[in-house]
Scaffold this motif. Structure first.
Motif, PDB file in Angstrom:
ATOM      1  N   PRO A  87      60.370  31.145  42.769  1.00 15.28           N
ATOM      2  CA  PRO A  87      59.123  30.995  43.522  1.00 15.28           C
ATOM      3  C   PRO A  87      57.969  31.705  42.809  1.00 15.28           C
ATOM      4  N   VAL A  88      56.806  31.129  42.926  1.00 12.21           N
ATOM      5  CA  VAL A  88      55.618  31.694  42.304  1.00 12.21           C
ATOM      6  C   VAL A  88      54.940  32.629  43.298  1.00 12.21           C
ATOM      7  N   SER A  89      54.672  33.833  42.857  1.00 15.10           N
ATOM      8  CA  SER A  89      54.012  34.813  43.699  1.00 15.10           C
ATOM      9  C   SER A  89      52.516  34.797  43.422  1.00 15.10           C
ATOM     10  N   HIS A  90      51.721  35.068  44.452  1.00  9.87           N
ATOM     11  CA  HIS A  90      50.279  35.197  44.241  1.00  9.87           C
ATOM     12  C   HIS A  90      49.959  36.373  43.319  1.00  9.87           C
ATOM     13  N   LEU A  91      50.938  37.269  43.130  1.00 10.64           N
ATOM     14  CA  LEU A  91      50.727  38.423  42.263  1.00 10.64           C
ATOM     15  C   LEU A  91      50.912  38.078  40.788  1.00 10.64           C
ATOM     16  N   ASP A  92      51.559  36.920  40.487  1.00  8.93           N
ATOM     17  CA  ASP A  92      51.825  36.565  39.095  1.00  8.93           C
ATOM     18  C   ASP A  92      50.547  36.467  38.275  1.00  8.93           C
ATOM     19  N   SER A  93      49.477  35.994  38.880  1.00  6.85           N
ATOM     20  CA  SER A  93      48.225  35.828  38.149  1.00  6.85           C
ATOM     21  C   SER A  93      47.715  37.153  37.611  1.00  6.85           C
ATOM     22  N   TYR A  94      47.687  38.189  38.469  1.00  4.26           N
ATOM     23  CA  TYR A  94      47.153  39.461  37.964  1.00  4.26           C
ATOM     24  C   TYR A  94      48.166  40.169  37.091  1.00  4.26           C
ATOM     25  N   ARG A  95      49.476  39.927  37.273  1.00  2.00           N
ATOM     26  CA  ARG A  95      50.470  40.564  36.409  1.00  2.00           C
ATOM     27  C   ARG A  95      50.304  40.122  34.964  1.00  2.00           C
ATOM     28  N   ARG A  96      49.946  38.861  34.773  1.00  3.80           N
ATOM     29  CA  ARG A  96      49.745  38.352  33.407  1.00  3.80           C
ATOM     30  C   ARG A  96      48.490  38.950  32.765  1.00  3.80           C
ATOM     31  N   HIS A  97      47.637  39.505  33.577  1.00  2.00           N
ATOM     32  CA  HIS A  97      46.376  40.073  33.096  1.00  2.00           C
ATOM     33  C   HIS A  97      46.359  41.555  33.475  1.00  2.00           C
ATOM     34  N   ALA A  98      47.243  42.310  32.854  1.00  2.00           N
ATOM     35  CA  ALA A  98      47.459  43.707  33.234  1.00  2.00           C
ATOM     36  C   ALA A  98      46.242  44.588  33.003  1.00  2.00           C
ATOM     37  N   THR A  99      45.357  44.169  32.150  1.00  2.00           N
ATOM     38  CA  THR A  99      44.121  44.918  31.966  1.00  2.00           C
ATOM     39  C   THR A  99      42.954  44.031  32.371  1.00  2.00           C
ATOM     40  N   ALA A 100      41.897  44.646  32.765  1.00  4.05           N
ATOM     41  CA  ALA A 100      40.724  43.901  33.216  1.00  4.05           C
ATOM     42  C   ALA A 100      39.504  44.357  32.436  1.00  4.05           C
ATOM     43  N   ASP A 101      38.611  43.421  32.180  1.00  3.72           N
ATOM     44  CA  ASP A 101      37.356  43.741  31.512  1.00  3.72           C
ATOM     45  C   ASP A 101      36.442  44.509  32.460  1.00  3.72           C
ATOM     46  N   ALA A 102      35.258  44.797  31.969  1.00  7.98           N
ATOM     47  CA  ALA A 102      34.244  45.453  32.802  1.00  7.98           C
ATOM     48  C   ALA A 102      34.002  44.606  34.053  1.00  7.98           C
ATOM     49  N   PRO A 103      33.586  45.229  35.139  1.00  6.61           N
ATOM     50  CA  PRO A 103      33.288  44.454  36.350  1.00  6.61           C
ATOM     51  C   PRO A 103      32.241  43.376  36.052  1.00  6.61           C
ATOM     52  N   PRO A 104      32.401  42.203  36.658  1.00  4.44           N
ATOM     53  CA  PRO A 104      31.436  41.126  36.410  1.00  4.44           C
ATOM     54  C   PRO A 104      30.118  41.370  37.143  1.00  4.44           C
ATOM     55  N   ILE A 105      29.069  40.790  36.627  1.00  2.58           N
ATOM     56  CA  ILE A 105      27.773  40.850  37.305  1.00  2.58           C
ATOM     57  C   ILE A 105      27.706  39.621  38.220  1.00  2.58           C
ATOM     58  N   PRO A 106      27.591  39.829  39.521  1.00  2.46           N
ATOM     59  CA  PRO A 106      27.609  38.679  40.440  1.00  2.46           C
ATOM     60  C   PRO A 106      26.336  37.845  40.339  1.00  2.46           C
ATOM     61  N   GLU A 107      26.500  36.543  40.488  1.00  8.98           N
ATOM     62  CA  GLU A 107      25.355  35.634  40.568  1.00  8.98           C
ATOM     63  C   GLU A 107      25.167  35.282  42.030  1.00  8.98           C
ATOM     64  N   LEU A 108      24.111  35.822  42.603  1.00 11.41           N
ATOM     65  CA  LEU A 108      23.852  35.632  44.032  1.00 11.41           C
ATOM     66  C   LEU A 108      22.895  34.468  44.262  1.00 11.41           C
ATOM     67  N   THR A 109      22.917  33.948  45.478  1.00 12.07           N
ATOM     68  CA  THR A 109      22.016  32.867  45.850  1.00 12.07           C
ATOM     69  C   THR A 109      20.828  33.443  46.619  1.00 12.07           C
ATOM     70  N   ASP A 110      19.714  32.700  46.601  1.00 13.82           N
ATOM     71  CA  ASP A 110      18.510  33.122  47.312  1.00 13.82           C
ATOM     72  C   ASP A 110      18.820  33.372  48.775  1.00 13.82           C
ATOM     73  N   PRO A 111      18.248  34.392  49.356  1.00 13.68           N
ATOM     74  CA  PRO A 111      17.149  35.237  48.884  1.00 13.68           C
ATOM     75  C   PRO A 111      17.598  36.476  48.108  1.00 13.68           C
ATOM     76  N   TRP A 112      18.874  36.511  47.693  1.00 15.08           N
ATOM     77  CA  TRP A 112      19.431  37.685  47.026  1.00 15.08           C
ATOM     78  C   TRP A 112      19.484  37.501  45.521  1.00 15.08           C
ATOM     79  N   GLN A 113      19.266  38.592  44.789  1.00 13.78           N
ATOM     80  CA  GLN A 113      19.450  38.630  43.343  1.00 13.78           C
ATOM     81  C   GLN A 113      20.072  39.982  42.994  1.00 13.78           C
ATOM     82  N   ALA A 114      20.922  39.972  41.960  1.00 11.54           N
ATOM     83  CA  ALA A 114      21.526  41.219  41.477  1.00 11.54           C
ATOM     84  C   ALA A 114      21.336  41.284  39.978  1.00 11.54           C
ATOM     85  N   ARG A 115      21.057  42.474  39.495  1.00  7.23           N
ATOM     86  CA  ARG A 115      20.936  42.682  38.053  1.00  7.23           C
ATOM     87  C   ARG A 115      21.387  44.087  37.709  1.00  7.23           C
ATOM     88  N   VAL A 116      21.758  44.265  36.452  1.00 10.49           N
ATOM     89  CA  VAL A 116      22.169  45.580  35.979  1.00 10.49           C
ATOM     90  C   VAL A 116      20.957  46.501  35.989  1.00 10.49           C
TER      91      VAL A 116
END
Length: 192
Positions: A3-32
């Motif tokens: 059986p495939v576990s929902h955890l298999d996806s993150y197990r294959r990616h044991a390390t993670a890059d820097a947090p992503p910058i979210p792309e928000l919709t109006d009226p919101w905007q986010a930037r570094v």
């Protein structure tokens, strides 16, 4: 067949890059947030405000804030963000990899879990429903930006009932009280 576990996806990616910058919709905007000029002075001023300083405990001098923002931007663990509503910056947020933060000692953090702290900078902008309006859009954007992320956590001070109620209204659920450096916090979780 295994059986495939929902955890298999993150197990294959044991390390993670820097947090992503979210792309928000109006009226919101986010930037570094930048570690100089307008951004630095705004973040410094907001963290001096009593309603923020009481819970963030970062009413630091300007040079320390400059150093902190530069350190965040030089590393891969934390992204400082300014979030605007209708073009006006209203929220300072820090998006971080929970597995590389002190909060990871309080729950079973997965490599792609994201942590989020945020504060409405101007007292006059509090109690207007901004956070409860922002959070569902922000969490959706973060899950979209990092398909391996299955949880976003927050850890407000247990005394900050205004924030806790806003976070609950924005889709986060209380999980447990946890001890973090300098505070007793409420671990709150939003699942994909």
């Amino acid at each position: 067949m295994k059986p495939v576990s929902h955890l298999d996806s993150y197990r294959r990616h044991a390390t993670a890059d820097a947090p992503p910058i979210p792309e928000l919709t109006d009226p919101w905007q986010a930037r570094v947030a930048r570690p100089d000029g307008y951004d630095l002075h705004l973040i410094h001023r907001w963290n001096q405000a009593p309603h923020v300083a009481a819970f963030w405990r970062q009413a630091w001098p300007l040079p320390r804030w400059e150093e902190q923002l530069r350190a965040h931007l030089d590393g891969d663990d934390v992204r400082p963000l300014l979030i605007s509503w209708h073009g006006r910056p209203v929220i300072y947020a820090e998006l971080y990899r929970a597995a590389r933060d002190a909060v990871a000692g309080c729950y079973q953090a997965r490599p792609h879990d994201l942590g989020l702290t945020l504060a409405v900078g101007e007292l006059a902008m509090t109690d207007r429903g901004l956070v409860r309006s922002l959070l569902p859009r922000l969490t959706d954007a973060l899950f979209e930006a990092d398909p391996h992320c299955t949880r976003i956590v927050m850890q407000p001070d247990v005394r900050n009932m205004r924030a806790i109620k806003s976070f609950e209204a924005g889709g986060f659920m209380a999980a447990d009280e946890i001890m973090l450096p300098g505070k007793l916090a409420l671990l709150m979780v939003c699942k994909r």
